[in-house]
Design an enzyme around this catalytic site. Sequence first.
Site, PDB file in Angstrom:
ATOM      1  N   CYS A   9     -21.441 -16.820  31.281  1.00 57.57           N
ATOM      2  CA  CYS A   9     -22.727 -17.313  31.796  1.00 57.57           C
ATOM      3  C   CYS A   9     -23.041 -16.629  33.126  1.00 57.57           C
ATOM      4  CB  CYS A   9     -22.695 -18.829  31.987  1.00 57.57           C
ATOM      5  SG  CYS A   9     -22.763 -19.768  30.448  1.00 57.57           S
TER       6      CYS A   9
ATOM      7  N   HIS B  14     -21.256   1.306   0.883  1.00 58.47           N
ATOM      8  CA  HIS B  14     -22.163   0.181   0.607  1.00 58.47           C
ATOM      9  C   HIS B  14     -22.126  -0.793   1.795  1.00 58.47           C
ATOM     10  CE1 HIS B  14     -24.264  -2.196  -2.606  1.00 58.47           C
ATOM     11  NE2 HIS B  14     -24.149  -3.082  -1.621  1.00 58.47           N
TER      12      HIS B  14
ATOM     13  N   ASN C 106     -11.091  -9.415  -0.793  1.00 58.77           N
ATOM     14  CA  ASN C 106     -10.835  -7.984  -0.798  1.00 58.77           C
ATOM     15  C   ASN C 106      -9.855  -7.648  -1.931  1.00 58.77           C
ATOM     16  OD1 ASN C 106      -9.903  -5.323  -0.115  1.00 58.77           O
ATOM     17  ND2 ASN C 106     -10.667  -5.671   1.950  1.00 58.77           N
TER      18      ASN C 106
ATOM     19  N   ALA D  69     -14.869   2.549   7.549  1.00 57.36           N
ATOM     20  CA  ALA D  69     -15.492   2.005   6.341  1.00 57.36           C
ATOM     21  C   ALA D  69     -15.160   2.916   5.160  1.00 57.36           C
ATOM     22  CB  ALA D  69     -17.008   1.895   6.518  1.00 57.36           C
TER      23      ALA D  69
ATOM     24  N   CYS E  25     -18.507 -20.708  33.762  1.00 56.42           N
ATOM     25  CA  CYS E  25     -18.160 -19.798  32.671  1.00 56.42           C
ATOM     26  C   CYS E  25     -18.436 -18.373  33.122  1.00 56.42           C
ATOM     27  CB  CYS E  25     -18.994 -20.146  31.436  1.00 56.42           C
ATOM     28  SG  CYS E  25     -19.055 -18.827  30.213  1.00 56.42           S
TER      29      CYS E  25
ATOM     30  N   ARG F  90       0.838  -1.199   0.000  1.00 54.61           N
ATOM     31  CA  ARG F  90       0.000   0.000   0.000  1.00 54.61           C
ATOM     32  C   ARG F  90       0.873   1.249   0.000  1.00 54.61           C
ATOM     33  NH1 ARG F  90      -5.233  -1.219   3.852  1.00 54.61           N
ATOM     34  NH2 ARG F  90      -5.689  -3.271   3.015  1.00 54.61           N
TER      35      ARG F  90
ATOM     36  N   HIS G 118     -21.470  -3.558   4.074  1.00 53.78           N
ATOM     37  CA  HIS G 118     -20.602  -4.734   3.957  1.00 53.78           C
ATOM     38  C   HIS G 118     -19.945  -5.063   5.291  1.00 53.78           C
ATOM     39  CE1 HIS G 118     -17.641  -1.490   3.674  1.00 53.78           C
ATOM     40  NE2 HIS G 118     -16.708  -2.382   3.967  1.00 53.78           N
TER      41      HIS G 118
ATOM     42  N   HIS H 273     -17.193 -18.404  25.602  1.00 51.80           N
ATOM     43  CA  HIS H 273     -18.592 -18.176  25.277  1.00 51.80           C
ATOM     44  C   HIS H 273     -18.608 -17.106  24.175  1.00 51.80           C
ATOM     45  CE1 HIS H 273     -22.758 -17.980  27.392  1.00 51.80           C
ATOM     46  NE2 HIS H 273     -22.870 -17.216  26.308  1.00 51.80           N
TER      47      HIS H 273
HETATM   48 ZN   LIG Z   1     -23.044   0.353  -3.661  1.00 56.07          ZN
HETATM   49 ZN   LIG Z   2     -20.941 -19.555  29.074  1.00 51.62          ZN
END
Ligand SMILES: [Zn+2]
Ligand SMILES: [Zn+2]
Length: 331
Positions: free
Chosen positions: A198, A163, A75, A159, A195, A20, A165, A292
Amino acid sequence: MPELRKDPILGRWVIISTERGRRPSDFALEEKKPHAGFCPLCAGNEDRTPPEVLAYRQNGIPANGPGWSLRVVPNKFPALRIEGDLNREGDGVYDKMNGIGAHEVLVETPLHDETLVTLPLSAVENILRAYRERVVDLRRDTRFQFVLVFKNHGLAAGASLSHPHSQLIALPILPRRVMEEIEGARNYFNYKDRCVFCDIIRQELQQRKRVILENRFFVALAPFASTVPFEIWILPKTHHPNFAFVESFPYEDAARTLQETLRKLNHVLSDPPYNYIIHSSPFPDRDRDFFHWHIEITPKLTKMAGFEWGTGFYINPTPPEEAAAYLNEAE
Ligand SMILES: [Zn+2]
Ligand SMILES: [Zn+2]
Ligand SMILES: [Zn+2]
């Protein structure tokens, strides 16, 4: 060929994008850069993207032309390259390897001006279905250790195309941020035999101070130690370490939760730029008990400044309890 370089002090890997090759003047121009009129992701412009790796279209409609409802393409300017070998190498104190990976763009709809909030629920379900399909497929490549699904919405959130995505990046190494989460969850589990996610869900649903919405399979909440204003986590109530390997995935509830959450965010902050990411364990079998999967949404309302950079501490000017209250009121 991009290069992966490891910071010898922090152990953090960085992608150095050689091709780049931005010059100083490129950065000066960036902020003023207007949106280009031409959109390569719109229906009809399929020849302006690399050939699709997945598309949802009706049977009989040929690939790489119009008639799709969702497409995934490599990409055109990937951060990492799919071809080649890793070639791990040392150079004195430094470690590096070739920037091998996959970088895909998931075009969420053929329509340029839709958003995840305005799309029909079935379209959001299909986006989640495609995320899962691509993750399962990319994991078949043994060079990759981790796949991140993420979305940048709005220029300030990174972004470059407006559009709708999302993106997927498959990495040949396990990112440190993910490792830290897995380690933290493992330590909690070793200590309590439960966990941590959880436990958080259970406590948040009891206290109801930070819950934003709840349905049969999911809860959205403002995390206790939110790093930025209006940070939101979407957690499945059913424990599973990896999003892509859940058997009978509750698409409708998942799509509804994501869409409703973003709608509330839009309502309170008038379509803010945001990022979301999906965190899953790269080792669903090994980490089955304590990791999780979840979605983290971070609106881009503040900029990272010197203090955050220097300490890793965040200063969050909006308490998550207040953020949750605002979002709760939003219809
Ligand atoms: Zn577009
Ligand atoms: Zn969990
Ligand atoms: Zn996470």
